[in-house]
Design a protein around this motif. Structure first.
Motif, PDB file in Angstrom:
ATOM      1  N   GLY A  29       0.797  -1.217   0.000  1.00 59.52           N
ATOM      2  CA  GLY A  29       0.000   0.000   0.000  1.00 59.52           C
ATOM      3  C   GLY A  29       0.828   1.263   0.000  1.00 59.52           C
ATOM      4  N   ASP A  30       2.094   1.189  -0.416  1.00 57.15           N
ATOM      5  CA  ASP A  30       2.960   2.369  -0.369  1.00 57.15           C
ATOM      6  C   ASP A  30       2.925   3.209  -1.642  1.00 57.15           C
ATOM      7  OD1 ASP A  30       4.413   0.862  -2.175  1.00 57.15           O
ATOM      8  OD2 ASP A  30       6.220   0.745  -0.956  1.00 57.15           O
ATOM      9  N   GLY A  31       2.051   2.843  -2.584  1.00 56.51           N
ATOM     10  CA  GLY A  31       1.913   3.615  -3.805  1.00 56.51           C
ATOM     11  C   GLY A  31       2.839   3.193  -4.933  1.00 56.51           C
ATOM     12  N   ILE A  64       0.196  -2.216   9.277  1.00 54.15           N
ATOM     13  CA  ILE A  64      -1.217  -2.534   9.088  1.00 54.15           C
ATOM     14  C   ILE A  64      -2.127  -1.387   9.539  1.00 54.15           C
ATOM     15  CG2 ILE A  64      -3.082  -4.111   9.721  1.00 54.15           C
ATOM     16  CD1 ILE A  64      -0.962  -6.277  10.032  1.00 54.15           C
ATOM     17  N   GLY A  65      -1.844  -0.783  10.679  1.00 49.38           N
ATOM     18  CA  GLY A  65      -2.669   0.313  11.180  1.00 49.38           C
ATOM     19  C   GLY A  65      -2.667   1.500  10.231  1.00 49.38           C
ATOM     20  N   ARG A  66      -1.501   1.853   9.737  1.00 50.74           N
ATOM     21  CA  ARG A  66      -1.384   2.970   8.783  1.00 50.74           C
ATOM     22  C   ARG A  66      -2.145   2.662   7.496  1.00 50.74           C
ATOM     23  NH1 ARG A  66       1.687   7.353   8.126  1.00 50.74           N
ATOM     24  NH2 ARG A  66       2.230   7.987   6.017  1.00 50.74           N
ATOM     25  N   GLN A  67      -2.020   1.440   7.008  1.00 53.93           N
ATOM     26  CA  GLN A  67      -2.712   1.032   5.782  1.00 53.93           C
ATOM     27  C   GLN A  67      -4.224   1.104   5.976  1.00 53.93           C
ATOM     28  OE1 GLN A  67      -1.275  -2.695   4.240  1.00 53.93           O
ATOM     29  NE2 GLN A  67      -3.043  -2.957   2.931  1.00 53.93           N
ATOM     30  N   TYR A  68      -4.715   0.680   7.128  1.00 51.56           N
ATOM     31  CA  TYR A  68      -6.147   0.699   7.416  1.00 51.56           C
ATOM     32  C   TYR A  68      -6.675   2.137   7.474  1.00 51.56           C
ATOM     33  CZ  TYR A  68     -10.541  -0.033   9.878  1.00 51.56           C
ATOM     34  OH  TYR A  68     -11.858  -0.023  10.247  1.00 51.56           O
ATOM     35  N   ALA A  70      -5.375   4.786   6.079  1.00 48.43           N
ATOM     36  CA  ALA A  70      -5.336   5.355   4.730  1.00 48.43           C
ATOM     37  C   ALA A  70      -6.525   4.885   3.910  1.00 48.43           C
ATOM     38  CB  ALA A  70      -4.026   4.966   4.037  1.00 48.43           C
ATOM     39  N   LYS A  71      -6.890   3.635   4.064  1.00 49.47           N
ATOM     40  CA  LYS A  71      -8.047   3.095   3.348  1.00 49.47           C
ATOM     41  C   LYS A  71      -9.330   3.814   3.760  1.00 49.47           C
ATOM     42  CE  LYS A  71     -10.279  -1.289   2.292  1.00 49.47           C
ATOM     43  NZ  LYS A  71     -10.243  -2.747   2.470  1.00 49.47           N
ATOM     44  N   LEU A  72      -9.404   4.227   5.024  1.00 50.42           N
ATOM     45  CA  LEU A  72     -10.571   4.958   5.519  1.00 50.42           C
ATOM     46  C   LEU A  72     -10.522   6.448   5.159  1.00 50.42           C
ATOM     47  CD1 LEU A  72     -10.980   3.458   9.119  1.00 50.42           C
ATOM     48  CD2 LEU A  72     -12.303   2.900   7.071  1.00 50.42           C
ATOM     49  N   GLY A  73      -9.411   6.882   4.572  1.00 53.60           N
ATOM     50  CA  GLY A  73      -9.268   8.280   4.210  1.00 53.60           C
ATOM     51  C   GLY A  73      -8.873   9.178   5.353  1.00 53.60           C
ATOM     52  N   LEU A  74      -8.335   8.596   6.426  1.00 52.01           N
ATOM     53  CA  LEU A  74      -7.952   9.360   7.597  1.00 52.01           C
ATOM     54  C   LEU A  74      -6.482   9.765   7.597  1.00 52.01           C
ATOM     55  CD1 LEU A  74      -9.990   7.344  10.227  1.00 52.01           C
ATOM     56  CD2 LEU A  74     -10.574   9.539   9.195  1.00 52.01           C
ATOM     57  N   LEU A  75      -5.741   9.322   6.611  1.00 52.16           N
ATOM     58  CA  LEU A  75      -4.328   9.737   6.472  1.00 52.16           C
ATOM     59  C   LEU A  75      -4.124  10.360   5.107  1.00 52.16           C
ATOM     60  CD1 LEU A  75      -2.195   6.842   7.984  1.00 52.16           C
ATOM     61  CD2 LEU A  75      -2.555   9.105   8.881  1.00 52.16           C
TER      62      LEU A  75
END
Length: 75
Positions: A29-31, A64-68, A70-75
Motif C-alpha cells: 500500500g505504499d503507492g 497494518i494500522g497505517r494502511q487501514y 489510509a483506506k478509511l481516508g484518515l491519512l
C-alpha cells in the motif's frame, strides 16, 4: 523461508503470535504498485522485500494500522 527465519529469530510466537495465513503475494500500500510475499499472524503482518535481500530489512513488519487508516481516508 525467510519469513519463518525472521519469525523464529525474533521470538515470533511471543511477539507476533501464531500464523493465521499461508505466505501469499499482496500489493504493498505504499503507492509503488509492487507486490510482496506477506504472511499474517495474530499480532502482525510480515513482508518479504527481495530488493533488500541480504540486509537487516529483508523482512519487515507491515504497517497494518497505517494502511487501514489510509483506506478509511484518515491519512
Amino acid at each position: 523461508g525467510r519469513l519463518l527465519d525472521f519469525w523464529t529469530r525474533h521470538h515470533g510466537q511471543l511477539l507476533f503470535g501464531a500464523p493465521i495465513s499461508q505466505p501469499l503475494p499482496e500489493q504493498n500500500g505504499d503507492g509503488t504498485g509492487r507486490s510482496y510475499m506477506v504472511q499474517y499472524f495474530q499480532n502482525a503482518r510480515l513482508e518479504y522485500h527481495p530488493e533488500l535481500a541480504g540486509t537487516d530489512n529483508e523482512v519487515q513488519i507491515g504497517l497494518i494500522g497505517r494502511q487501514y487508516l489510509a483506506k478509511l481516508g484518515l491519512l
